[in-house]
Design an enzyme around this catalytic site. Sequence first.
Site, short mmCIF file in Angstrom:
data_model
loop_
_atom_site.label_atom_id
_atom_site.label_comp_id
_atom_site.label_asym_id
_atom_site.label_seq_id
_atom_site.Cartn_x
_atom_site.Cartn_y
_atom_site.Cartn_z
N THR B 51 0.87 -1.18 0.00
CA THR B 51 0.00 0.00 0.00
C THR B 51 0.91 1.22 0.00
O THR B 51 1.89 1.29 0.75
CB THR B 51 -1.03 -0.01 1.15
N GLU B 52 0.61 2.16 -0.89
CA GLU B 52 1.61 3.19 -1.22
C GLU B 52 1.87 4.19 -0.10
O GLU B 52 2.80 4.97 -0.17
CB GLU B 52 1.21 3.92 -2.52
#
Lengths: 254, 218
Positions: B51-52
Amino acid sequence: MDGDGGSPLIWINGWFFKMIDKQVDSPAKAVADIFDGATVMIGGFGEAGSPIELIHALIDQGAQNLTVVNNNTGSGHVGLAALIENGRVAKMICSYPRTVGSKVFPELYRSGKIDLELVPQGTLAERIRAGGAGVPAFYTATSVGTPLAEGKEQRHFAGRDYVMEYGLKADFALIKSKQADRYGNLIYNKTARNFAPIMAMAAETTIVQAERMVTAGEIDPEIVVTPGIFVDRIVTVANPEQESKLVAEGRFYP
Amino acid sequence: MTADIIGWNRDEMAKRAALDIPDGSYVNLGIGIPEKVAQHVPEGREVIYHTENGLLGMGPVPASGGEDPELINAGKKAVTTIPGAAFFHHADSFAMIRGQHIDVCVLGAMQISEQGDLANWSTGEPDAIPAVGGAMDLVAGVKTIYVITQHCTTDGGPKLVESCTYPLTGKNVVDRIYTDLAVLDVTPAGFKVLELAPGVSFDYVQQRTAGKLLPAKG
């Protein structure tokens, strides 16, 4: 660096030395010299990592016409949203100004009262890292062929097009950490880390609110995330407010 | 469900896409239907989710009461970590994306062109608040881009088009599309139908597609 006359003295081998100590007493003191027109990077991705007590101190302090760098634009009427709502922000540099519960920014934007520089999230992060590392500009494939590449210099490397993006620096960074020592070595909590380490590098003066101060050496050098050289001031905020809780309660700041 | 709805539902679309997630891959899932893909990856495959906002090794949604506001995903929802997870700052997170270290990204779409152009961040309307997030970085940097989307807009118009009218997220970036009606590859000759949903004919899909469709064989 602030010339801190109040640093304690340490006695080593018959000599007294002034210890480096970046602690300040209060959020108000920590943000006192943020000036009108300053560029301020504020850590956080949504509420995770948002230095809400420092933001509220900045609202109390009164600086205006700020350019603020943050991934979002806050939610409800506290923290970053309150800074914007109180008319202190002339321009936002961000990737996603449209979060659930974000009402303040959209209204001001539609009425032309705030500027927006929209930057893809990874380009934003890389611009901040570049700014902190003394890199004035770089090329990236992100945004090529899209409206966000318009007007930007492009070059072709090894069969692919890239756009040039500028490094981003700031006068101040406001960030939140889990632990700090007097040198400013920091560790963070989970995904609250996000932009804080790179903003600490990119700002002339980095101001930290730490949940806990520890003695130098207590943070294992192997796990220090932000080395103290990137930090200028630390204020302890042991039990920070939780933005989503304040928003759920319908709270406003001030 | 009414009788005239044909094709796959949202879960079935996610399940179909999940079949194509390779064992051992590093995967970034967009918000919405793409998030559901994680629930459907076939047993026996180990997939690491990125997840960025700074986490590799994202686990499922926590049990009610176990949420931590400082442990969230890119959609700002509470998540968990798997044993062996790692946290990192935003520039490192996007280096994973932009440096082509993430194998697969699954995201939603407003329009996809025959050339694989993707539009998924803005309608371009004057009073819209433009918000791009990490979408442009993902499509530019991730090795394989899968799109999950309804085949048509809510008012029945085509989303698979000859060329996008909305502002682009990236040019020539989409590899494969999973809709409620079909699975399609983007090829130099046009959209190639790999698979049709049960009860859906090639002509039915072609009537709802503004670009040229190619049958799987031939």
